[in-house]
Design a protein around this motif. Structure first.
Motif, PDB file in Angstrom:
ATOM      1  N   GLU A  26     -11.425  -2.968   0.158  1.00 47.16           N
ATOM      2  CA  GLU A  26     -10.201  -3.200  -0.900  1.00 47.16           C
ATOM      3  C   GLU A  26     -11.372  -3.433  -2.270  1.00 47.16           C
ATOM      4  O   GLU A  26     -10.693  -3.200  -3.500  1.00 47.16           O
ATOM      5  N   HIS A  54      -5.661  -8.156  -2.298  1.00 51.69           N
ATOM      6  CA  HIS A  54      -5.840  -7.709  -0.913  1.00 51.69           C
ATOM      7  C   HIS A  54      -7.099  -8.033  -0.398  1.00 51.69           C
ATOM      8  O   HIS A  54      -7.124  -8.550   0.594  1.00 51.69           O
ATOM      9  N   GLU A  88       0.734  -1.082   0.095  1.00 50.30           N
ATOM     10  CA  GLU A  88       0.149  -0.094  -0.085  1.00 50.30           C
ATOM     11  C   GLU A  88       0.928   1.363   0.193  1.00 50.30           C
ATOM     12  O   GLU A  88       0.664   2.337  -0.788  1.00 50.30           O
ATOM     13  N   GLU A 102      -5.433  -5.029  -5.617  1.00 50.88           N
ATOM     14  CA  GLU A 102      -6.476  -4.772  -4.692  1.00 50.88           C
ATOM     15  C   GLU A 102      -7.450  -5.871  -4.603  1.00 50.88           C
ATOM     16  O   GLU A 102      -7.930  -6.172  -3.601  1.00 50.88           O
TER      17      GLU A 102
HETATM   18 FE   LIG Z   1      -4.833  -2.664  -1.119  1.00 51.03          FE
END
Ligand SMILES: [Fe+2]
Ligand SMILES: [Fe+2]
Length: 191
Positions: A115, A148, A62, A145
């Motif tokens: 996310e 994530h 990030e 993302e």
């Molecule tokens: Fe992320």
């Protein structure tokens, strides 16, 4: 599979494109906050070994995204400025249960949903922006993302059986969709 209960409003992309610099400033804040949230969990739960390495790596990613957005802002001559916090995250977090392990499960699932929403919107931006290098940037981010999102769901699965995690994710995703729908229509990554 991103678990969002509702797609973004149809006019979000046009609104974002009309104020792309604004969206990029907000995006920089989002990346920094995503790193901060992951680090906060490392401080809060040192006893949970399964969280440490995945969240440390996620936080670094990030921050790398944050630096990339800073570079794009600099190229466009847009200064990073302080921003009024959006109601979205606060509204989403108000659903987090107060005692562990439920508190941690909900926190992980809220992060998973944040996310997922970023991922959805990076896809919309990647398809809509005229600038080819910016489109490529968004395409790269949406893959990260989405990953994530999966990591946060997998971490929640360390704490509760799959059926319970799925059920809670459904409740929270409905709440997330409401937080999006109720927010004032602004050029923000969330809300
Ligand atoms: Fe992320
Ligand atoms: Fe990111």
């Amino acid at each position: 599979m991103l678990c969002l209960a509702q797609a973004s409003p149809a006019d979000w992309t046009a609104r974002a494109l009309a104020q792309l610099d604004e969206v990029l400033v907000d995006h920089a804040h989002c990346e920094r906050k995503a790193a901060g949230m992951a680090v906060q969990l490392l401080f809060r739960y040192p006893e949970h070994a399964f969280l440490q390495e995945p969240l440390s790596r996620l936080a670094r990613e990030e921050l790398a995204h944050f630096e990339e957005v800073l570079r794009i802002l600099a190229e466009r001559g847009v200064p990073l400025r302080r921003q009024k916090p959006a109601a979205y995250a606060g509204r989403l977090r108000s659903e987090i249960r107060s005692a562990d392990p439920e508190r941690l499960i909900d926190t992980l699932l809220c992060s998973a949903l944040i996310e997922a929403r970023s991922c959805e919107r990076f896809r919309l931006l990647a398809e809509a922006v005229a600038d080819a290098s910016l489109a490529a940037f968004y395409r790269g981010l949406l893959a990260a993302e989405a990953r994530h999102h999966r990591i946060y769901v997998e971490l929640a699965l360390e704490l509760a059986p799959e059926a319970a995690v799925r059920e809670r994710l459904e409740v929270l995703s409905a709440w997330e969709a409401r937080a999006i729908a109720e927010g004032p229509p602004r050029a923000r990554m969330h809300g």
